[in-house]
Design an enzyme around this catalytic site. Structure first.
Site, PDB file in Angstrom:
ATOM      1  N   SER A  20       0.841  -1.203   0.000  1.00 45.92           N
ATOM      2  CA  SER A  20       0.000   0.000   0.000  1.00 45.92           C
ATOM      3  C   SER A  20       0.877   1.255   0.000  1.00 45.92           C
ATOM      4  CB  SER A  20      -0.860  -0.041   1.271  1.00 45.92           C
ATOM      5  OG  SER A  20      -1.516   1.167   1.484  1.00 45.92           O
ATOM      6  N   SER A  56       9.090  10.500   9.921  1.00 47.92           N
ATOM      7  CA  SER A  56       7.958  11.404   9.645  1.00 47.92           C
ATOM      8  C   SER A  56       8.275  12.800  10.161  1.00 47.92           C
ATOM      9  CB  SER A  56       6.721  10.874  10.376  1.00 47.92           C
ATOM     10  OG  SER A  56       5.641  11.786  10.267  1.00 47.92           O
ATOM     11  N   TYR A  70       1.998   7.775  18.298  1.00 49.87           N
ATOM     12  CA  TYR A  70       2.602   7.794  16.949  1.00 49.87           C
ATOM     13  C   TYR A  70       3.834   8.697  16.963  1.00 49.87           C
ATOM     14  CZ  TYR A  70       3.193   8.246  11.916  1.00 49.87           C
ATOM     15  OH  TYR A  70       3.720   8.240  10.644  1.00 49.87           O
ATOM     16  N   LYS A 120       7.900   7.780  16.194  1.00 48.78           N
ATOM     17  CA  LYS A 120       8.699   8.424  15.139  1.00 48.78           C
ATOM     18  C   LYS A 120       9.866   9.245  15.729  1.00 48.78           C
ATOM     19  CE  LYS A 120       6.410   6.695  11.640  1.00 48.78           C
ATOM     20  NZ  LYS A 120       6.987   5.655  10.766  1.00 48.78           N
ATOM     21  N   THR A 170      -2.268   8.638   1.485  1.00 48.98           N
ATOM     22  CA  THR A 170      -2.290   7.165   1.491  1.00 48.98           C
ATOM     23  C   THR A 170      -3.364   6.719   2.482  1.00 48.98           C
ATOM     24  OG1 THR A 170      -0.789   6.907   3.362  1.00 48.98           O
ATOM     25  CG2 THR A 170       0.243   7.118   1.183  1.00 48.98           C
TER      26      THR A 170
END
Ligand SMILES: NC(=O)c1ccc[n+]([C@@H]2O[C@H](COP(=O)([O-])OP(=O)(O)OC[C@H]3O[C@@H](n4cnc5c(N)ncnc54)[C@H](OP(=O)(O)O)[C@@H]3O)[C@@H](O)[C@H]2O)c1
Length: 274
Positions: A12, A132, A145, A149, A180
């Site tokens: 993906s 990120s 998250y 990162k 995405t």
């Protein structure tokens, strides 16, 4: 020169596009993920699909072993698999937070450990890690998250120093918002984790805003970043970090200049306007 490349999360988004681009360039590309049938769509380009659950030790070992048995080497490992479990710190269970670390950090670290002995033997190799802007800039409801990162930034820098004298390089890709499934998956987690709790009104509005954003043309198209990832994977002299995607550089620049309380106020105010 043709390289043997293993890329995780190739079913993906950026992983899928990067696998396609590198295979089109003539490299021997192995794409790995849980949804193998999605990677098999890339067979016409020459991408070879492998099953991989990055949270499963046996799956990691089998995946790397398969590439080595077919090719005898791995020149580039692209650690791309990852997801965002957004939600308030009070709402996200520690089990869900740990799972995010399992995928975004420990799984990535195990893949790297499994590949490094082969790269050391070759006295060459490159590890490309998908970090990120969220490794530089913190958002409310993204604590776990963000934490994975931020951790990946430190992990990658330490690794680069440790393996340099074995001829191995480590490169970090730091995308901003990219169009995405990532955004939709993160928005669903944000909405679901807040159900029935005190953060529900804000989290629901924020999740809806994220869905709209990630379905619009505002985030950068994955092909744009994937071309950069592909270049970072095989070019002669890569940079150590690629901060990339619409607005990513500006965001990190202003965040670095701004006093912390100003940044806090900016985030909290923009959330109240959603
Ligand atoms: N999109 C953004 O805005 C953005 C911005 C900055 C950084 N990133 C980072 O870029 C990377 C790629 O994300 P994307 O935007 O391309 O998202 P995506 O389209 O959702 O792709 C994520 C990939 O990770 C794989 N994955 C998830 N859990 C896995 C597991 N347990 N084992 C193996 N593979 C797993 C998925 O494959 P299966 O589900 O088939 O296993 C999928 O191929 C991630 O690390 C993400 O954190 C994304």
């Amino acid at each position: 020169m043709q390289k043997v490349i293993l890329i995780t999360g190739a079913s993906s988004g950026m992983g899928y596009e990067t696998a396609r681009i590198l295979a089109e360039q003539g490299h021997r590309v192995y794409g790995a993920a849980r949804r193998v049938q999605k990677i098999e769509e890339l067979a016409p380009y020459g991408v070879q699909a492998l099953p991989l659950d990055i949270t499963d030790e046996a799956s990691i070992v089998a995946c790397v072993k398969e590439v080595i048995s077919r090719e005898g080497r791995i020149d580039v490992l692209i650690n791309n698999a990852g997801y965002g479990y957004l939600g308030a710190i009070e709402d996200v269970s520690i089990a869900d937070a740990k799972h995010q670390f399992e995928v975004n950090i420990f799984g990535l670290a195990r893949m790297t450990q499994e590949v490094l002995p082969h790269m050391r033997k070759q006295h060459s190799g490159r590890v490309v890690n998908l970090a990120s802007v969220a490794g530089h800039v913190t958002f409310a409801f993204a604590a776990w998250y963000n934490a994975t990162k931020y951790a990946l930034e430190a992990f990658s820098d330490a690794l680069r120093m440790e393996v340099k004298h074995f001829g191995i390089d480590v490169v970090i890709i730091e995308p901003g918002g990219i169009r995405t499934d990532w955004g939709l998956i993160a928005a669903d987690h944000l909405r679901d984790s807040a159900q029935g709790g005190v953060y529900e009104p804000t989290a629901t509005r924020m999740a809806e805003g994220m869905r709209k954003l990630y379905l619009s043309n505002i985030p950068t198209a994955p092909e744009v970043i994937s071309r950069k990832i592909a270049r970072a994977a095989v070019c002669r002299h890569p940079k150590t970090r690629y901060l990339t995607g619409r607005g990513a550089k500006l965001l990190v620049f202003f965040h670095a200049l701004m006093p912390t309380r100003w940044w806090d106020a900016l985030v909290v105010n923009s959330m109240s306007k959603l």
